[in-house]
Design an enzyme around this catalytic site. Structure first.
Site, mmCIF file in Angstrom:
data_model
loop_
_atom_site.group_PDB
_atom_site.id
_atom_site.type_symbol
_atom_site.label_atom_id
_atom_site.label_comp_id
_atom_site.label_asym_id
_atom_site.label_seq_id
_atom_site.Cartn_x
_atom_site.Cartn_y
_atom_site.Cartn_z
ATOM 1 N N LYS A 174 0.869 -1.178 0.000
ATOM 2 C CA LYS A 174 0.000 0.000 0.000
ATOM 3 C C LYS A 174 0.910 1.233 0.000
ATOM 4 C CE LYS A 174 -2.259 3.423 2.175
ATOM 5 N NZ LYS A 174 -1.998 4.266 1.046
ATOM 6 N N CYS A 283 13.368 11.841 5.866
ATOM 7 C CA CYS A 283 13.440 11.548 7.302
ATOM 8 C C CYS A 283 14.841 11.806 7.824
ATOM 9 C CB CYS A 283 12.988 10.125 7.592
ATOM 10 S SG CYS A 283 13.869 8.918 6.612
ATOM 11 N N GLU A 381 9.700 17.320 14.220
ATOM 12 C CA GLU A 381 10.061 17.079 12.815
ATOM 13 C C GLU A 381 9.235 18.018 11.935
ATOM 14 O OE1 GLU A 381 8.874 13.312 10.921
ATOM 15 O OE2 GLU A 381 10.882 13.258 10.053
HETATM 16 P P1 NDP Z 1 1.659 8.925 7.162
HETATM 17 O O1 NDP Z 1 2.387 8.223 8.236
HETATM 18 O O2 NDP Z 1 0.227 9.252 7.363
HETATM 19 O O3 NDP Z 1 1.745 8.088 5.779
HETATM 20 C C1 NDP Z 1 2.668 7.063 5.520
HETATM 21 C C2 NDP Z 1 1.934 5.840 4.964
HETATM 22 O O4 NDP Z 1 1.046 5.339 5.966
HETATM 23 C C3 NDP Z 1 1.046 6.175 3.762
HETATM 24 O O5 NDP Z 1 1.014 5.062 2.894
HETATM 25 C C4 NDP Z 1 -0.308 6.370 4.417
HETATM 26 O O6 NDP Z 1 -1.390 6.219 3.535
HETATM 27 C C5 NDP Z 1 -0.273 5.253 5.429
HETATM 28 N N1 NDP Z 1 -1.254 5.382 6.503
HETATM 29 C C6 NDP Z 1 -1.956 6.477 6.891
HETATM 30 N N2 NDP Z 1 -2.773 6.168 7.922
HETATM 31 C C7 NDP Z 1 -2.585 4.855 8.193
HETATM 32 C C8 NDP Z 1 -3.121 3.945 9.141
HETATM 33 N N3 NDP Z 1 -4.014 4.321 10.045
HETATM 34 N N4 NDP Z 1 -2.695 2.663 9.133
HETATM 35 C C9 NDP Z 1 -1.761 2.249 8.239
HETATM 36 N N5 NDP Z 1 -1.238 3.063 7.301
HETATM 37 C C10 NDP Z 1 -1.624 4.349 7.282
HETATM 38 O O7 NDP Z 1 2.466 10.233 6.808
HETATM 39 P P2 NDP Z 1 1.952 11.506 5.959
HETATM 40 O O8 NDP Z 1 2.069 11.149 4.542
HETATM 41 O O9 NDP Z 1 0.627 11.981 6.419
HETATM 42 O O10 NDP Z 1 3.027 12.582 6.386
HETATM 43 C C11 NDP Z 1 2.896 13.230 7.647
HETATM 44 C C12 NDP Z 1 4.240 13.427 8.292
HETATM 45 O O11 NDP Z 1 4.848 12.174 8.560
HETATM 46 C C13 NDP Z 1 5.272 14.154 7.444
HETATM 47 O O12 NDP Z 1 5.109 15.520 7.481
HETATM 48 C C14 NDP Z 1 6.538 13.694 8.095
HETATM 49 O O13 NDP Z 1 6.767 14.435 9.250
HETATM 50 C C15 NDP Z 1 6.245 12.250 8.465
HETATM 51 N N6 NDP Z 1 6.727 11.312 7.435
HETATM 52 C C16 NDP Z 1 7.886 10.664 7.644
HETATM 53 C C17 NDP Z 1 8.400 9.845 6.675
HETATM 54 C C18 NDP Z 1 9.679 9.142 6.856
HETATM 55 O O14 NDP Z 1 10.425 8.986 5.884
HETATM 56 N N7 NDP Z 1 9.983 8.643 8.052
HETATM 57 C C19 NDP Z 1 7.738 9.648 5.379
HETATM 58 C C20 NDP Z 1 6.476 10.348 5.276
HETATM 59 C C21 NDP Z 1 6.015 11.132 6.276
HETATM 60 P P3 NDP Z 1 -2.086 7.527 2.875
HETATM 61 O O15 NDP Z 1 -1.062 8.157 2.036
HETATM 62 O O16 NDP Z 1 -3.195 6.910 2.111
HETATM 63 O O17 NDP Z 1 -2.550 8.373 4.019
#
Ligand code: NDP
Length: 482
Positions: A174, A283, A381
């Site tokens: 996903k 990240c 972050e």
């Molecule tokens: P999320 O953690 O929401 O998204 C990451 C993945 O998790 C996406 O595929 C998302 O799907 C999915 N997801 C969302 N909700 C759920 C759930 N309840 N159960 C399982 N999977 C889920 O991050 P965001 O994209 O909203 O970004 C928000 C913040 O997170 C960023 O600003 C940053 O600070 C951090 N981040 C950190 C990353 C890293 O590399 N460590 C990468 C991305 C974000 P969907 O896209 O459909 O919501």
């Protein structure tokens, strides 16, 4: 406008919801890129069933032959790198050179893990019992759910999918919803490389709707996730309750320590690069720098000089060195943090404004100075092109403050002192340390991941990947038993 489907059991299929998600270019939000399916829970259940049914055949194939499919996937990905990279740039704004680099890195990761199919699968151990052979054999863990973010829409999925596959596990993937088109193109690479039906399944849609079933379904054995801490912690809770293996790669608040004896030109260039590459949406981005007081003013000048070199615009244009942030949500979050930085009294040294180019989500590279340890921009972050500089008395204060965070992903020190460099390697509380390098960067053969709130479970990539994607089975053979 093209519509991209789920890939389940070797077929491209619509989601049962009938709903579609429209993708817009963050560099020009009036420009529609296409549509992706919005899956419902039952679509995910079908994908998990397909993966479960494919598991025994995939496990039975030799790891060398599984690796051959990855090698073919690497070649195809390379051939399609321009197209996939362009799509990723249009979906999430990162510059084409960055997305192309990511696609090529994806190919390198596939080749590394293809080779893993030729490496040892276990060990022969001495047994206390006479005439007995004792083995520790690595076997596949089972159906893997891979949940990936939008910020590295090509490389992160591949560094989860490639090891899962070569070690004999089927996958339900996903991707971040915002980069679903890129994901469909990456899944197509695996299909065209000859992966049997059901071994890799792609479900597009919203994590908030289909995330839980991926983490709790009885037929999923392991969940690998990269994304936010909030979602990661929820996955940890659900996976623990369900007795599943999990691997979390979460956020960071990565410090750079700049000491008086450092090459300041190098340090300033790499602090700015570390903070602004991919518009700060990594990240491992550098987001705070602790600078010895005696060189602080000189360092600030050099940092500003470097920031001034950054040219902002659509990532498909030549000569641009920073694209927009990925979405309106990111734009609001990052500009909110910049406002907080100003409100809490940090000195805005450079940038801090938004730019209106084609209505895109553009934010200037932003440098705050004289920040203090308690400020929100130093603690949380941001995931945007923002870095906070802080003056410290000496190395000891820098190290103490660098470590005083919930996060522990990566850290850098700029110094020419061997003693301080080694002290930092020993004492910085992170998963990855850079000496005279920027905080980001990863190579397929090296473990990637953090400690503290930045990660849980075995690290990704390199030899650590086997720890997560296999189970160690102990085998005792008594050929002479009577
Ligand atoms: P999320 O953690 O929401 O998204 C990451 C993945 O998790 C996406 O595929 C998302 O799907 C999915 N997801 C969302 N909700 C759920 C759930 N309840 N159960 C399982 N999977 C889920 O991050 P965001 O994209 O909203 O970004 C928000 C913040 O997170 C960023 O600003 C940053 O600070 C951090 N981040 C950190 C990353 C890293 O590399 N460590 C990468 C991305 C974000 P969907 O896209 O459909 O919501």
């Amino acid at each position: 406008m093209a519509n991209y489907l789920n890939f389940i059991n070797g077929e491209w299929v619509s989601a049962s919801s009938g709903e579609k998600h429209e993708h817009f270019n963050p560099a020009k939000p009036s420009e529609s890129i296409g549509f992706t399916e919005v899956s419902a829970v039952e679509d995910v259940e079908k994908a998990i069933e397909a993966a479960k049914n494919a598991a025994s055949g995939w496990k039975a194939m030799s790891s060398v032959n599984r690796g051959e499919i990855l090698r073919k996937a690497a070649d195809i990905l390379e051939e399609r790198a321009d197209d996939i990279a362009k799509t990723a740039t249009q979906e999430m704004g990162k510059r084409f050179v960055e997305t192309k680099g990511e696609a090529l890195r994806g190919a390198a990761i596939l080749r590394y893990f293809a080779q893993e199919g030729h490496r040892k699968k276990g060990e022969v151990l001495p047994s206390a019992a006479d005439g007995t052979t004792l083995l520790a054999v690595r076997v596949p863990v089972g159906v893997v759910a891979a949940i990936t973010p939008w910020n590295f829409p090509i490389a992160i999925p591949i560094w989860k999918i490639a090891p899962a596959l070569v070690f004999g596990n089927p996958v339900v993937w996903k991707p971040g919803q915002e980069t679903g088109i890129t994901a469909a193109k990456v899944a197509k690479v695996f299909e065209d490389a000859g992966l049997p039906a059901g071994v890799l399944n792609l479900v597009l849609g919203r994590g908030s709707v289909i995330g839980d079933v991926l983490t709790t379904h009885k037929d999923v054995s392991a969940v690998t996730f990269t994304g936010s801490n909030a979602v990661g912690q929820n996955i940890a809770k659900l996976a623990t309750a369900g007795g599943k293996k999990f691997q979390l790669e979460l956020g960071g608040k990565n410090p750079a320590v700049v000491l008086a004896d450092a090459n300041l030109d190098l340090a300033a260039r790499l602090v700015v690069e570390g903070a602004m590459k991919q518009t700060g949406q990594r990240c491992t981005a550098t987001s705070r720098a602790y600078v010895e007081a005696s060189i602080y003013d000189e360092f600030v000048e050099k940092v500003i000089d470097n920031a001034k070199q950054i040219t902002i615009g659509n990532g498909l244009q030549d000569g641009i060195t920073m694209g927009p942030v990925a979405s309106k949500k990111q734009f609001d979050t990052v500009t909110g943090y910049i406002q907080k930085g100003k409100d809490e009294g940090a000195e805005l040294l450079y940038g801090g404004s938004t730019l209106d180019i084609d209505g895109g989500y553009y934010i200037e590279p932003t440098i705050f100075g004289n920040a203090t340890h308690e400020m929100t921009i130093v603690k949380e972050e941001i995931f945007g092109p923002v870095v906070a500089l802080m003056k410290v008395a000496d190395y000891d204060e820098a190290l103490e403050k660098a470590n005083d965070t919930i996060y522990g992903l990566s850290a850098a020190v700029f110094t020419n002192s061997l003693e301080k460099a080694f002290h930092f390697i020993e004492n910085s509380e992170v998963g990855m340390v850079q000496i005279n390098g920027e905080t980001g960067g990863a190579e397929p053969q090296a473990p990637f991941g953090g400690v503290k709130a930045s990660g849980q479970g075995p690290k990704e990539q390199g030899q650590s990947a086997a720890e997560f994607f296999t189970t160690n089975k102990t085998v005792t053979i008594n050929p002479f038993a009577k």
